[in-house]
Scaffold this motif. Structure first.
Motif, short mmCIF file in Angstrom:
data_model
loop_
_atom_site.label_atom_id
_atom_site.label_comp_id
_atom_site.label_asym_id
_atom_site.label_seq_id
_atom_site.Cartn_x
_atom_site.Cartn_y
_atom_site.Cartn_z
N SER A 135 0.60 -1.16 -0.26
CA SER A 135 0.15 -0.18 -0.21
C SER A 135 0.84 0.96 -0.18
CB SER A 135 -0.98 0.20 1.04
OG SER A 135 -1.82 -1.09 1.74
N ALA A 136 1.94 1.58 1.08
CA ALA A 136 2.87 1.81 0.44
C ALA A 136 3.44 2.71 -1.02
CB ALA A 136 4.67 2.06 1.83
N PHE A 137 3.38 2.69 -1.82
CA PHE A 137 3.85 2.20 -3.32
C PHE A 137 2.54 2.27 -4.14
CE2 PHE A 137 7.37 -0.65 -1.53
CZ PHE A 137 8.02 0.67 -0.83
N TYR A 138 1.08 2.39 -3.55
CA TYR A 138 0.13 2.65 -4.81
C TYR A 138 0.31 3.61 -5.13
CZ TYR A 138 -4.72 2.11 -5.50
OH TYR A 138 -5.78 1.98 -6.69
N ASN A 139 0.36 4.88 -5.17
CA ASN A 139 -0.04 5.93 -5.74
C ASN A 139 0.43 5.98 -7.22
OD1 ASN A 139 -2.39 7.08 -4.19
ND2 ASN A 139 -0.44 8.16 -3.19
N SER A 140 1.74 5.55 -6.71
CA SER A 140 2.69 5.54 -7.76
C SER A 140 2.41 4.11 -9.05
CB SER A 140 4.22 5.87 -7.51
OG SER A 140 4.00 6.81 -6.87
N PHE A 141 1.95 2.49 -8.18
CA PHE A 141 2.52 1.76 -8.76
C PHE A 141 1.26 0.94 -8.80
CE2 PHE A 141 6.90 2.14 -7.65
CZ PHE A 141 7.51 1.84 -8.63
N GLY A 142 0.31 1.64 -8.52
CA GLY A 142 -1.34 0.90 -8.55
C GLY A 142 -1.26 0.30 -10.40
N GLY A 143 -2.05 -0.37 -10.47
CA GLY A 143 -2.35 -0.77 -11.82
C GLY A 143 -0.79 -1.75 -12.89
N THR A 144 -0.17 -1.76 -11.62
CA THR A 144 1.26 -2.43 -12.65
C THR A 144 0.80 -3.50 -13.11
OG1 THR A 144 2.82 -1.13 -11.44
CG2 THR A 144 3.28 -3.73 -12.68
N LEU A 145 0.93 -4.21 -14.60
CA LEU A 145 1.11 -5.25 -14.89
C LEU A 145 2.30 -6.17 -14.89
CD1 LEU A 145 -0.96 -3.71 -18.72
CD2 LEU A 145 -1.60 -5.79 -16.69
N GLY A 146 2.09 -7.10 -15.35
CA GLY A 146 3.36 -7.80 -14.73
C GLY A 146 3.47 -9.38 -15.24
N ILE A 147 4.30 -10.00 -15.69
CA ILE A 147 4.86 -11.09 -16.11
C ILE A 147 4.90 -12.33 -14.76
CG2 ILE A 147 5.94 -12.85 -17.01
CD1 ILE A 147 4.29 -10.27 -18.69
N ASP B 155 1.34 -16.33 -15.74
CA ASP B 155 0.56 -15.91 -15.62
C ASP B 155 0.41 -14.08 -15.85
OD1 ASP B 155 -1.18 -17.90 -14.51
OD2 ASP B 155 -0.42 -17.49 -12.52
N ILE B 156 -0.42 -12.83 -16.44
CA ILE B 156 -0.12 -11.64 -16.45
C ILE B 156 -0.63 -11.28 -15.32
CG2 ILE B 156 -0.61 -10.02 -17.77
CD1 ILE B 156 0.87 -12.14 -19.20
N VAL B 157 -0.23 -10.75 -14.38
CA VAL B 157 -0.65 -10.21 -13.08
C VAL B 157 -1.35 -8.18 -13.25
CG1 VAL B 157 -0.21 -11.80 -11.84
CG2 VAL B 157 0.72 -9.57 -12.09
N ASN B 158 -1.95 -7.70 -12.30
CA ASN B 158 -1.59 -6.73 -12.50
C ASN B 158 -2.44 -6.43 -10.63
OD1 ASN B 158 -4.85 -4.48 -12.41
ND2 ASN B 158 -2.58 -4.33 -13.26
N TRP B 159 -1.77 -4.87 -10.39
CA TRP B 159 -1.85 -4.33 -8.53
C TRP B 159 -3.04 -4.31 -9.02
CZ3 TRP B 159 4.27 -2.77 -7.35
CH2 TRP B 159 4.87 -3.67 -7.82
N GLN B 160 -3.74 -4.18 -7.67
CA GLN B 160 -5.20 -3.06 -7.51
C GLN B 160 -5.41 -3.83 -6.02
OE1 GLN B 160 -7.74 -6.45 -9.40
NE2 GLN B 160 -6.83 -5.74 -11.40
N ARG B 161 -6.06 -2.86 -5.43
CA ARG B 161 -5.64 -2.70 -4.19
C ARG B 161 -7.72 -3.21 -3.74
NH1 ARG B 161 -4.49 2.62 -1.11
NH2 ARG B 161 -5.59 3.90 -2.44
N THR B 162 -7.84 -3.63 -3.13
CA THR B 162 -9.07 -4.22 -2.54
C THR B 162 -10.47 -3.26 -1.60
OG1 THR B 162 -8.50 -5.46 -1.14
CG2 THR B 162 -8.76 -6.66 -2.42
N LYS B 163 -11.56 -3.37 -1.61
CA LYS B 163 -12.06 -2.67 -0.94
C LYS B 163 -11.35 -2.57 0.96
CE LYS B 163 -16.32 -3.85 -3.27
NZ LYS B 163 -17.35 -4.05 -3.59
N ASP B 164 -10.53 -3.16 0.81
CA ASP B 164 -10.57 -3.03 2.42
C ASP B 164 -8.78 -2.41 2.88
OD1 ASP B 164 -8.67 -5.19 2.03
OD2 ASP B 164 -9.38 -6.40 3.45
N GLY B 165 -8.72 -1.47 1.01
CA GLY B 165 -7.70 -1.58 1.18
C GLY B 165 -6.39 -2.15 1.53
#
Length: 473
Positions: free
Chosen positions: A227-239, A387-397
């Motif tokens: 969560s500390a990096f969410y504003n900059s790295f939220g939504g990252t796509l990865g292999i 797998d193709i992955v995506n960095w997301q935040r859930t409703k509970d943060g």
């Protein structure tokens, strides 16, 4: 298990002491435990290697190439820090038939250049450098994680899929990063411990609105996907390496208990690090104010990286051990007069040589009980599936790494990449609307810094062919 080393003093008046390893990381101990679990599961299975017990020795490479190479050499020739070298060390079989490791490409290159001369199989679960596919240079190297050549293809597919044409390239100044740069399209191709410095700086500079694409080395990092990096790295796509749920593994992890025998020092270190305590003999030796360990602390209620069974490298370790076991099984089943060696002979089952196991490892082809086919191509590489992955935040943060697609290198070109668009979180609406992104320049070196944890561990597999042989753990 440790990711820092202190070099011994060199005064040229006596034999140098061993490197000292520090900064123990419990999540890496999990990898060693995954290897032990696979070995014990095989030993209890009457259908594979009946009447044969697999044993093992574990060496910590301390995230240091010199220590890693020494460990590989010790396993091959049987010379340890307490042994002296004599003509006797050059006689007979190697102490082990194969090595599982190393996790780092640079380490695997160094070890393979020695082991390859003698055709001793080295099966890595995490080294991805394309260079290791060169069988002229690394004839006995295998891996259960796809080569970067396939990872680059997967990243290119993603870039083409979204029409991103202005792409910045970031890579570390080592074997892993150098070979990645050949693609000219990677966003961040680096190990997490090197990338840690950059990630923190991006957050400090408040750089947002950028679309990051992560290589498999950091795409599922618990350290960076926070969560500390969410504003900059939220939504990252990865292999990401494909994960597999291994039945019984979590229970096995939680059964670990310390004992104070010298050969189980890694378990003692794990316990002291996990519970921030010291056993009595270490309290007196280290003159510390730490609380004493009892050995009865409750590990089941500890929520740490060690208890996280979704760690993807545990599955590639699991497959590496099973690949070696199947190769040895096929070697043992050989019928006289139908063997693959000179005059149709088989290997001497009481004196198996590493090069003979390498021959059978090249031909391994089986489906594990999770339904995945395990085999190696002519380069010692596995079937390439990500797998193709995506960095997301859930409703509970909570910050989660969610699987949103698959890349299958064996499929037809138009079917290699499959992405569920409705599952993806975009950190910037412009990325979704215009499918274009401008990256922020070209960087080809990253300053090394203190990682949040080490990603290096080098478990070693010893195969014995006698039920009475002692299994060291």
């Amino acid at each position: 298990m440790n990711f820092e080393t202190k070099a011994p003093a060199l005064h040229f008046k006596a034999k140098p002491e061993q490197w000292k390893c520090e900064s123990y990381e419990v999540s890496v101990f999990q990898r060693a435990q995954a290897m032990v679990f696979a070995i014990e599961e095989i030993n209890q299975n009457p259908n594979i290697l009946p009447n044969i017990t697999l044993g093992f020795q574990i060496y910590d490479n301390c995230n240091n190439i010199a220590v890693a190479h020494r460990a590989g050499t010790a396993l091959f020739d049987g010379v340890s820090s307490t042994n002296t070298v004599s003509d006797d060390n050059c006689m007979g079989s190697a102490p082990v038939l194969a090595i599982v490791g190393d996790a780092r490409s640079s380490h695997s290159i160094a070890i393979s250049r020695t082991m390859g001369v003698f055709q001793m199989p080295l099966v890595s679960y995490f080294a991805t450098c394309t260079c290791l596919s060169d069988k002229h240079e690394f004839p006995s190297f295998f891996r259960t994680i796809p080569s970067d050549a396939f990872q680059v293809k997967a990243i290119i597919k993603i870039l083409k899929h979204y029409g991103w044409v202005w792409v910045g390239v970031i890579a570390t100044d080592d074997d892993y990063g150098h070979y990645a740069l050949n693609a000219n399209v990677i966003i961040a191709f680096a190990a997490e411990e090197e990338l840690n410095y950059l990630v923190n700086e991006v957050v400090v500079q408040n750089i947002t609105g950028k679309q990051w694409i992560a290589s498999e080395a950091w795409s599922t990092s618990n350290c960076l996907a926070s969560s500390a990096f969410y504003n900059s790295f939220g939504g990252t796509l990865g292999i990401a390496i494909r994960s597999g749920e291994i039945p019984g593994l979590e229970h096995f992890f939680l059964q670990v208990r310390p004992n104070l025998r010298p050969e189980n020092n890694l378990v003692v270190q794990f316990w002291e690090t996990m519970f921030q305590c010291k056993f009595q003999q270490n309290l007196s030796r280290e003159n510390t104010n730490s609380k004493p360990c009892t050995g009865s602390e409750d590990i089941k209620n500890m929520k740490t990286a060690y208890s996280e069974t979704a760690e993807r490298s545990t599955y590639t370790i699991y497959k590496a051990v099973y690949a070696l076991a199947h190769a040895l099984h096929n070697l043992i089943k050989c019928e006289n007069g139908k063997g693959p060696f000179k005059n149709n002979t088989c290997a001497d089952k009481d004196n198996v040589q590493p090069w003979q196991l390498t021959h059978y490892l090249r031909k391994v082809n089986f489906t594990n009980h999770l339904g995945e086919r395990v085999a190696f191509d002519e380069n010692g590489d596995p079937l390439a599936l990500y797998d193709i992955v995506n960095w997301q935040r859930t409703k509970d943060g909570t910050f989660v790494v969610k699987t949103v697609g698959i890349f299958d290198a064996s499929s037809r070109d138009e079917e290699k990449l499959t992405i569920s668009e409705d599952l993806i979180f975009w950190n910037s609406n412009s990325l979704r609307a215009f499918k274009v992104v401008g990256q922020w320049g070209l960087v080809n070196r990253l300053k090394k810094s203190q990682p949040c944890f080490s990603s290096i561990m080098s478990p070693m597999l010893e195969a014995t062919n006698n039920r009475q042989d002692k299994v060291t753990d």
